[in-house]
Scaffold this motif. Structure first.
Motif, mmCIF file in Angstrom:
data_model
loop_
_atom_site.group_PDB
_atom_site.id
_atom_site.type_symbol
_atom_site.label_atom_id
_atom_site.label_comp_id
_atom_site.label_asym_id
_atom_site.label_seq_id
_atom_site.Cartn_x
_atom_site.Cartn_y
_atom_site.Cartn_z
ATOM 1 N N GLY A 41 50.787 16.366 -10.225
ATOM 2 C CA GLY A 41 49.442 16.075 -9.740
ATOM 3 C C GLY A 41 48.351 16.491 -10.704
ATOM 4 N N THR A 42 48.730 16.800 -11.932
ATOM 5 C CA THR A 42 47.754 17.284 -12.906
ATOM 6 C C THR A 42 46.630 16.291 -13.131
ATOM 7 O OG1 THR A 42 49.480 18.567 -14.026
ATOM 8 C CG2 THR A 42 47.451 18.156 -15.251
ATOM 9 N N ALA A 43 46.958 15.013 -13.230
ATOM 10 C CA ALA A 43 45.929 14.000 -13.503
ATOM 11 C C ALA A 43 44.905 13.943 -12.372
ATOM 12 C CB ALA A 43 46.570 12.634 -13.709
ATOM 13 N N VAL A 44 45.363 14.057 -11.137
ATOM 14 C CA VAL A 44 44.436 14.042 -9.999
ATOM 15 C C VAL A 44 43.561 15.287 -10.025
ATOM 16 C CG1 VAL A 44 44.241 13.984 -7.490
ATOM 17 C CG2 VAL A 44 46.024 12.658 -8.621
ATOM 18 N N ALA A 45 44.168 16.452 -10.300
ATOM 19 C CA ALA A 45 43.395 17.687 -10.375
ATOM 20 C C ALA A 45 42.355 17.619 -11.481
ATOM 21 C CB ALA A 45 44.337 18.872 -10.604
ATOM 22 N N GLN A 46 42.728 17.084 -12.627
ATOM 23 C CA GLN A 46 41.792 16.970 -13.741
ATOM 24 C C GLN A 46 40.661 16.005 -13.406
ATOM 25 O OE1 GLN A 46 44.418 15.862 -16.965
ATOM 26 N NE2 GLN A 46 44.793 17.988 -17.562
ATOM 27 N N ALA A 47 40.981 14.915 -12.705
ATOM 28 C CA ALA A 47 39.944 13.957 -12.313
ATOM 29 C C ALA A 47 38.949 14.605 -11.354
ATOM 30 C CB ALA A 47 40.582 12.731 -11.661
ATOM 31 N N ILE A 48 39.450 15.415 -10.425
ATOM 32 C CA ILE A 48 38.563 16.114 -9.491
ATOM 33 C C ILE A 48 37.666 17.081 -10.243
ATOM 34 C CG2 ILE A 48 38.529 17.852 -7.653
ATOM 35 C CD1 ILE A 48 41.010 16.422 -6.481
ATOM 36 N N GLU A 49 38.213 17.796 -11.194
ATOM 37 C CA GLU A 49 37.414 18.748 -11.963
ATOM 38 C C GLU A 49 36.396 18.023 -12.848
ATOM 39 O OE1 GLU A 49 39.944 21.753 -13.795
ATOM 40 O OE2 GLU A 49 39.761 22.825 -11.873
ATOM 41 N N ALA A 50 36.762 16.848 -13.360
ATOM 42 C CA ALA A 50 35.822 16.062 -14.156
ATOM 43 C C ALA A 50 34.638 15.602 -13.316
ATOM 44 C CB ALA A 50 36.530 14.853 -14.768
ATOM 45 N N GLU A 51 34.869 15.486 -12.010
ATOM 46 C CA GLU A 51 33.795 15.092 -11.085
ATOM 47 C C GLU A 51 33.002 16.289 -10.587
ATOM 48 O OE1 GLU A 51 36.224 13.167 -8.192
ATOM 49 O OE2 GLU A 51 36.585 11.384 -9.427
ATOM 50 N N GLY A 52 33.332 17.481 -11.100
ATOM 51 C CA GLY A 52 32.590 18.678 -10.723
ATOM 52 C C GLY A 52 33.245 19.541 -9.676
ATOM 53 N N GLY A 53 34.444 19.177 -9.247
ATOM 54 C CA GLY A 53 35.147 19.951 -8.241
ATOM 55 C C GLY A 53 36.092 20.964 -8.851
ATOM 56 N N GLN A 54 36.859 21.618 -7.988
ATOM 57 C CA GLN A 54 37.865 22.571 -8.416
ATOM 58 C C GLN A 54 39.200 22.174 -7.794
ATOM 59 O OE1 GLN A 54 36.814 26.856 -8.328
ATOM 60 N NE2 GLN A 54 34.843 26.186 -7.487
ATOM 61 N N ALA A 55 40.246 22.138 -8.611
ATOM 62 C CA ALA A 55 41.549 21.717 -8.110
ATOM 63 C C ALA A 55 42.653 22.245 -8.998
ATOM 64 C CB ALA A 55 41.630 20.187 -8.041
ATOM 65 N N ILE A 56 43.809 22.485 -8.378
ATOM 66 C CA ILE A 56 45.013 22.822 -9.113
ATOM 67 C C ILE A 56 46.154 21.961 -8.589
ATOM 68 C CG2 ILE A 56 44.337 25.207 -9.619
ATOM 69 C CD1 ILE A 56 46.230 26.093 -7.327
ATOM 70 N N SER A 57 47.170 21.813 -9.412
ATOM 71 C CA SER A 57 48.379 21.090 -9.018
ATOM 72 C C SER A 57 49.529 22.076 -8.964
ATOM 73 C CB SER A 57 48.681 19.975 -10.024
ATOM 74 O OG SER A 57 49.925 19.362 -9.748
ATOM 75 N N VAL A 58 50.283 22.063 -7.882
ATOM 76 C CA VAL A 58 51.417 22.961 -7.703
ATOM 77 C C VAL A 58 52.650 22.138 -7.356
ATOM 78 C CG1 VAL A 58 52.339 24.908 -6.374
ATOM 79 C CG2 VAL A 58 49.882 24.777 -6.845
ATOM 80 N N TRP A 59 53.687 22.251 -8.173
ATOM 81 C CA TRP A 59 54.929 21.544 -7.842
ATOM 82 C C TRP A 59 55.459 22.091 -6.525
ATOM 83 C CZ3 TRP A 59 59.922 22.341 -6.471
ATOM 84 C CH2 TRP A 59 60.784 21.238 -6.542
ATOM 85 N N THR A 60 55.683 21.199 -5.567
ATOM 86 C CA THR A 60 56.099 21.638 -4.236
ATOM 87 C C THR A 60 57.085 20.651 -3.627
ATOM 88 O OG1 THR A 60 53.900 22.603 -3.875
ATOM 89 C CG2 THR A 60 55.323 22.344 -1.944
ATOM 90 N N ASP A 61 58.215 21.173 -3.193
ATOM 91 C CA ASP A 61 59.164 20.416 -2.382
ATOM 92 C C ASP A 61 58.929 20.847 -0.944
ATOM 93 O OD1 ASP A 61 61.278 19.363 -0.957
ATOM 94 O OD2 ASP A 61 62.848 20.209 -2.236
ATOM 95 N N VAL A 62 58.300 19.993 -0.152
ATOM 96 C CA VAL A 62 57.912 20.404 1.203
ATOM 97 C C VAL A 62 59.106 20.625 2.117
ATOM 98 C CG1 VAL A 62 55.650 19.278 1.065
ATOM 99 C CG2 VAL A 62 57.604 18.030 2.046
#
Length: 252
Positions: A41-62
């Motif tokens: 999910g790194t690309a989504v997190a980076q896109a959110i941060e580029a828009e001024g937000g804060q986000a991290i991506s965590v590998w998760t097997d639910v």
């Protein structure tokens, strides 16, 4: 705007498709985002941060208890709290339509592990953190299919019916802790996965469209306003409920 300012939201299955749309929408309202997915999910997190937000991506097997606990631990370590859990991760668009007699037992078990056990253990991991703060919003994602008994997807339909029951039972247990638990039930959404699964798209689109009061395809954007409502203080006196968003195909 900023209705979720200061909140921290975990979105499972947030690396693509509808989950990514949820993550962007929550971030746009001021929430800090944890994208939890077996995909990157790194690309989504980076896109959110580029828009001024804060986000991290965590590998998760639910479907794995240790993995979901690590997901919550990572959220708390980075952001200090968790206010919102969107239980979106599920197996759906990769499935092939088949009669129930032809569903392999291993496939049935895999669907149940992700679609039912996943929300259960994700909630179990996050509730203690929410309970400490006396506040939380859990949004479980179901489907309109349990209301219809959609054929040739029995494992998926069964799993999403279980989510309705899980929501009601969990809401009873955590209501006194300031935690609201509700279900968002989309109709057939033209997500990336559905568009790529031509057999599913071609078999389901026409009959679903014919059943709707609003005669158009459903897009991920149609789910955003209901999601924000269920994730915010606006639903403070609403719990255990299911909000169906499908253009009027299901009315209950």
């Amino acid at each position: 705007m900023n209705r979720l300012e200061g909140n921290v939201a975990i979105v499972t299955g947030g690396a693509q498709g509808i989950g990514a749309a949820y993550a962007h929408a929550l971030a746009a309202e001021g929430a800090r985002i944890v994208i939890a997915d077996v995909l990157d999910g790194t690309a989504v997190a980076q896109a959110i941060e580029a828009e001024g937000g804060q986000a991290i991506s965590v590998w998760t097997d639910v479907s794995d208890e240790a993995s979901t606990q690590a997901m919550v631990d990572a959220a708390v370590e980075r952001f200090g709290r968790v206010d919102i859990l969107v239980n979106n991760a599920a197996i759906y668009a990769s499935l092939s339509l088949k009669s129930f007699e032809k569903i392999d037992i291993a496939e049935w078990d895999k669907v149940m592990a992700v679609n039912v056990r996943g929300p259960f253990i994700c909630a179990r991991a996050v509730v203690p953190v929410m309970r400490e703060n006396g506040y939380g919003r859990i949004v479980n994602i179901s489907s309109g299919t349990p209301f219809k008994g959609t054929p040739n997807l029995m494992h998926y339909v069964t799993s999403k019916g279980a989510i309705l029951a899980l929501t009601r039972a969990l809401a009873r247990e955590v209501g006194g802790d300031g935690i609201c638990v509700n279900t968002l039930a989309p109709g057939l959404v033209l997500s990336e996965g559905v568009i790529e699964n031509a057999d599913m798209r071609d078999a389901l689109t026409a009959p679903v469209l014919a059943s709707r009061a609003i005669k158009r395809d459903q897009m991920p954007e149609d789910l955003i306003a209901p999601l924000i409502f269920l994730s915010s203080t606006d639903c403070a006196f609403m719990t255990g409920e299911t909000v169906v968003v499908d253009g009027g195909s299901v009315m209950h």
